[in-house]
Design a protein around this motif. Structure first.
Motif, short mmCIF file in Angstrom:
data_model
loop_
_atom_site.label_atom_id
_atom_site.label_comp_id
_atom_site.label_asym_id
_atom_site.label_seq_id
_atom_site.Cartn_x
_atom_site.Cartn_y
_atom_site.Cartn_z
N GLY A 37 0.79 -1.22 0.00
CA GLY A 37 0.00 0.00 0.00
C GLY A 37 0.82 1.28 0.00
N GLY A 38 2.13 1.16 -0.20
CA GLY A 38 3.00 2.33 -0.20
C GLY A 38 3.11 2.97 -1.57
N THR A 39 3.79 4.10 -1.58
CA THR A 39 4.03 4.85 -2.82
C THR A 39 5.39 4.46 -3.37
N PRO A 40 5.50 4.15 -4.67
CA PRO A 40 6.80 3.78 -5.25
C PRO A 40 7.87 4.84 -4.97
N VAL A 41 9.07 4.40 -4.64
CA VAL A 41 10.17 5.33 -4.34
C VAL A 41 11.20 5.39 -5.47
N ALA A 42 11.09 4.47 -6.44
CA ALA A 42 12.04 4.46 -7.55
C ALA A 42 11.37 4.84 -8.86
N GLY A 43 10.17 5.40 -8.77
CA GLY A 43 9.50 5.92 -9.95
C GLY A 43 8.81 4.88 -10.81
N GLY A 44 8.64 3.68 -10.30
CA GLY A 44 8.10 2.60 -11.13
C GLY A 44 6.64 2.32 -10.91
N ALA A 45 5.85 2.56 -11.94
CA ALA A 45 4.46 2.13 -11.92
C ALA A 45 4.43 0.64 -12.25
N PRO A 46 3.39 -0.07 -11.84
CA PRO A 46 3.31 -1.49 -12.19
C PRO A 46 3.50 -1.70 -13.69
N GLY A 47 4.41 -2.58 -14.03
CA GLY A 47 4.70 -2.89 -15.43
C GLY A 47 5.60 -1.90 -16.12
N GLU A 78 6.50 -13.84 0.37
CA GLU A 78 5.68 -13.48 -0.79
C GLU A 78 6.56 -13.39 -2.03
N GLU A 79 6.04 -13.91 -3.13
CA GLU A 79 6.75 -13.79 -4.39
C GLU A 79 5.96 -13.01 -5.43
N ARG A 80 4.63 -12.86 -5.21
CA ARG A 80 3.76 -12.17 -6.16
C ARG A 80 2.75 -11.32 -5.43
N ASP A 81 2.30 -10.30 -6.13
CA ASP A 81 1.15 -9.50 -5.70
C ASP A 81 0.28 -9.39 -6.94
N GLY A 82 -0.69 -10.27 -7.06
CA GLY A 82 -1.48 -10.34 -8.29
C GLY A 82 -0.60 -10.79 -9.43
N ASP A 83 -0.54 -10.00 -10.49
CA ASP A 83 0.30 -10.33 -11.65
C ASP A 83 1.73 -9.84 -11.48
N GLU A 84 1.96 -9.02 -10.48
CA GLU A 84 3.28 -8.39 -10.29
C GLU A 84 4.20 -9.32 -9.49
N LEU A 85 5.38 -9.60 -10.06
CA LEU A 85 6.38 -10.39 -9.34
C LEU A 85 7.13 -9.49 -8.37
N LEU A 86 7.19 -9.89 -7.11
CA LEU A 86 7.93 -9.14 -6.10
C LEU A 86 9.36 -9.66 -5.99
N VAL A 87 9.51 -10.97 -6.11
CA VAL A 87 10.81 -11.63 -5.94
C VAL A 87 11.10 -12.47 -7.18
N ARG A 88 12.31 -12.34 -7.68
CA ARG A 88 12.74 -13.12 -8.84
C ARG A 88 14.04 -13.84 -8.49
N ASP A 89 14.27 -14.96 -9.14
CA ASP A 89 15.56 -15.63 -8.99
C ASP A 89 16.62 -14.82 -9.73
N LEU A 90 17.79 -14.71 -9.13
CA LEU A 90 18.87 -13.92 -9.71
C LEU A 90 19.22 -14.37 -11.12
N ASP A 91 19.15 -15.67 -11.37
CA ASP A 91 19.52 -16.18 -12.69
C ASP A 91 18.46 -15.94 -13.77
N THR A 92 17.32 -15.32 -13.40
CA THR A 92 16.28 -15.02 -14.39
C THR A 92 16.28 -13.55 -14.81
N VAL A 93 17.20 -12.76 -14.24
CA VAL A 93 17.28 -11.34 -14.59
C VAL A 93 18.67 -11.03 -15.14
N GLN A 94 18.76 -9.91 -15.83
CA GLN A 94 20.05 -9.43 -16.32
C GLN A 94 20.45 -8.25 -15.45
N LEU A 95 21.60 -8.37 -14.78
CA LEU A 95 22.09 -7.26 -13.97
C LEU A 95 22.65 -6.17 -14.88
#
Length: 120
Positions: A37-47, A78-95
């Motif tokens: 229920g907080g306000t994004p701090v990094a400027g990111g809207a869902p998606g 928690e790993e999801r909030d609806g359709d939004e992923l909160l937590v991802r495995d490190l090997d599934t993202v590009q740093l």
């Protein structure tokens, strides 16, 4: 807390987000905050994209919100909030570079040349 910038490959193009790396997991900062229920701090809207530079401009308030959201997300498992992923495995993202477009770059060769010139 290790702040990172990561990208997720999507058919419509990469999604670039600000996150926190905890071991082999990446927590999406804004997704974790908005899930509570907080306000994004990094400027990111869902998606949408988010950026560490935006978070850092928020100073201590933004960093504290990040710490609290990350801790709560991990504690709740928690790993999801609806359709939004909160937590991802490190090997599934590009740093990416943590600050892909920093405010400024300093050329310290000028300082070195100045000192060398002064010492003669």
């Amino acid at each position: 807390m290790k702040l990172i910038t990561f990208a997720v490959v999507r058919p419509e193009g990469p999604l670039v987000r600000a996150g926190v790396q905890e071991g082999d997991q990446v927590i999406d900062i804004d997704a974790a905050i908005t899930a509570r229920g907080g306000t994004p701090v990094a400027g990111g809207a869902p998606g949408g994209n988010s950026a560490l530079l935006t978070l850092l401009r928020g100073e201590e308030r933004a960093l504290e919100a990040t710490r609290e959201a990350v801790a709560a997300t991990l504690a709740a498992g928690e790993e999801r909030d609806g359709d939004e992923l909160l937590v991802r495995d490190l090997d599934t993202v590009q740093l990416l570079a943590p600050l892909p477009r920093p405010n400024s770059l300093r050329d310290y060769m000028v300082v070195r040349e100045h000192v060398e010139g002064a010492l003669g």
